[in-house]
Design an enzyme around this catalytic site. Structure first.
Site, short mmCIF file in Angstrom:
data_model
loop_
_atom_site.label_atom_id
_atom_site.label_comp_id
_atom_site.label_asym_id
_atom_site.label_seq_id
_atom_site.Cartn_x
_atom_site.Cartn_y
_atom_site.Cartn_z
N LYS A 35 50.10 34.21 40.93
CA LYS A 35 49.80 34.88 39.68
C LYS A 35 50.93 34.67 38.68
O LYS A 35 52.11 34.73 39.06
CB LYS A 35 49.60 36.37 39.94
CG LYS A 35 49.25 37.21 38.73
CD LYS A 35 49.12 38.66 39.13
CE LYS A 35 48.77 39.57 37.98
NZ LYS A 35 48.69 41.00 38.42
N SER A 81 44.50 43.16 37.57
CA SER A 81 45.03 42.13 36.70
C SER A 81 45.25 40.78 37.39
O SER A 81 45.63 39.81 36.74
CB SER A 81 46.37 42.60 36.10
OG SER A 81 47.33 42.82 37.11
N SER A 83 45.59 46.20 41.03
CA SER A 83 45.45 44.86 40.47
C SER A 83 45.21 43.72 41.46
O SER A 83 44.90 42.62 41.04
CB SER A 83 46.66 44.53 39.60
OG SER A 83 46.63 45.28 38.42
#
Length: 500
Positions: free
Chosen positions: A105, A181, A205
């Protein structure tokens, strides 16, 4: 991007991988778990180069439709894969994940490449000379880095869209969100662009996008995976594995849970292997099933039905299942104080012109967060400590708590909340996730079916702090029983992933 030859670009201007013309690997290598890839390397059935080419081909194929990547490192990944193949040829793999394709990420630093966190306010020409701790552990164990995945700006919300890279779509319906996220990581894993990904979780997330995209994700106990640089969201933020099943997550956790001197809050080295802890099943396990947190949450019927079926299977496997609710009311006000304050802190250095570049929703919560006093913050900490005390007492009676991961399935891409919901912020539809960031407990999302529209449903497993092994064991039992896992997205037209 490290490709040297111009290639067709996707909707973000990313180029496709260059060195795929001499493929020897079948595309179904992209459907294998990390453990299956490692077994194939050991047996000489295929090589890390084959697997990496398959994953890169899949990344190029899915990127225009779902926008999972901010950067694909094709040439670099293939070079790493060739080095790994040589190690395997000599019978000397570098570590537990040698040659396994992984994604990261774009919140976590990856040495040599910008970490832009979904923001136009970060200079891509800065100094990028250091790996995050979890990334460093992957590198030490020979993993192959495919690229960086999308995030909302600074990871601030439960869906993945940003001013920098646009919206990330759901693999099962590209008009809907992948969640967030860590949405890019979830979409990449679901669609075969690497079986493993590193995500971050400050309020759900890794679990939110895992539930929306039909994969497995674990938010470990806080400190179990070292984090550096420290998050502006403080001790709410965890680093966790995003994978196709619990066995792969346990393997990844074995690698990334080693201490790192840069994180003063990191836990000591685990005494045993999380993979070894998967065995044993759930017979005799005390399971509390809370379908609606005591009636506090309205859950879509398709979600409720899928979760209940999985819970009934846990009982059939020998667990002692009791419908019981944890003793707390929604701590959203305290969470907002902590979360919005963190957002204000991470953007504190920005000037007026840079602030205009921010996601409008982020700009709004930053203004709110900047208005809190130290006493407001400490009052929220008091709520957090009381919540932790209540959950500690709860787990004296129950080994694990099971809930839906989310009360809804994926909704329209580009929206922070479901249309017509009347909700203001993403926390309105994530009441099952953020409380356990406040308590620092391990929690996982397990895919347990789909709703009537064919969208994945997640079941959440929560255990007491430091009992990541119980979360993984419970999830693994569901996979072993054939309850966990969903059919792959039609977007890739691939056969179902094989468990192993």
């Amino acid at each position: 991007m490290t490709s040297s030859t111009p290639e067709p670009t996707d909707r973000n201007g990313l180029t496709a991988p260059t060195d795929l013309t001499d493929r020897t690997a079948p595309t179904d290598l992209a459907e294998l778990t990390a453990l299956q890839l490692l077994q194939g390397y050991r047996q000489g059935e295929f090589t890390p180069v084959d697997a990496t080419r398959a994953a890169l081909e899949r990344a190029a194929r899915i990127q225009p439709a779902v926008n999972a990547f901010v950067r694909v490192l094709a040439d670099e990944a293939l070079a790493q894969a060739r080095e790994s193949a040589e190690r395997w040829r000599h019978g000397a793999p570098a570590g537990l994940l040698d040659g396994v394709p992984v994604t990261v990420k774009d919140i976590l630093p990856l040495r040599g490449h910008p970490t832009l966190r979904g923001s136009k306010t970060i200079d891509p020409h800065g100094s990028w000379h250091e790996d995050a701790p979890a990334v460093a552990r992957l590198r030490e164990h020979g993993a192959v880095f495919l690229g960086k995945t999308t995030t909302p700006e600074y990871g601030w919300k439960g869906v993945t869209d940003s001013p920098l890279s646009g919206a990330t779509s759901n693999p099962y319906d590209v008009t809907r969100t992948a969640g967030g996220s860590s949405g890019g990581s979830a979409a990449a894993v679901a669609l075969g662009a690497g079986p493993l990904s590193l995500g971050t979780d400050g309020g759900g997330s890794v679990r939110i996008p895992a539930a929306f995209c039909g994969i497995f994700a674990l938010k470990p106990t806080y400190g179990r995976v070292p984090l550096y640089p420290a998050s502006a969201f403080g001790t709410l933020a965890h680093v966790g594995p995003m994978t196709r099943d619990a066995a792969d997550a346990a393997l990844l956790l074995d690698v990334i849970s080693a201490p790192d001197a840069r994180d003063w809050s990191a836990l000591e080295q685990p005494s045993g292997s999380f993979r070894e802890a998967l065995a044993g099943g759930v017979r005799g396990l005390r399971v509390a099933y809370s379908p609606r947190l005591g009636g506090q949450v309205a859950v879509q019927p398709g979600v409720a039905a899928a979760v209940r079926r999985a819970v009934e299977r846990l009982a059939g496997l020998g667990a002692y299942v009791t419908e019981a609710d944890p003793d707390f009311t929604d701590p959203v006000a305290a969470f907002h104080t902590l979360w919005f304050s963190g957002a204000a802190r991470v953007t504190q250095h920005l000037g007026a012109q840079q602030r205009e570049l921010l996601d409008p929703g982020l700009r709004e919560i930053c203004a709110t967060g900047a208005g809190y006093s130290a006493l407001d913050y400490l009052a929220a900490v008091d709520v957090r400590m009381e919540l932790g005390r209540r959950m500690g007492r709860f787990h004296e009676s129950y080994d694990v708590l099971v809930t839906p991961t989310l009360p809804v399935t994926a909704f329209d891409a580009g929206a922070e909340v479901p249309s017509g919901s009347g909700l203001r912020r993403w926390t309105g539809w994530t009441p099952f996730t953020y409380p356990f960031n406040m308590t620092q407990q391990p929690a996982a999302s397990v895919p347990v079916g789909t709703d009537a529209a064919g969208l994945p449903v997640g079941l959440q497993v929560v255990a007491a702090r430091h009992r990541d092994d119980l979360v993984l064991r419970t999830a693994h039992a569901l996979y072993e029983a054939g309850v966990a896992g969903v059919a792959p997205p039609a977007l890739v037209g691939a056969p179902a992933p094989v468990s192993g």
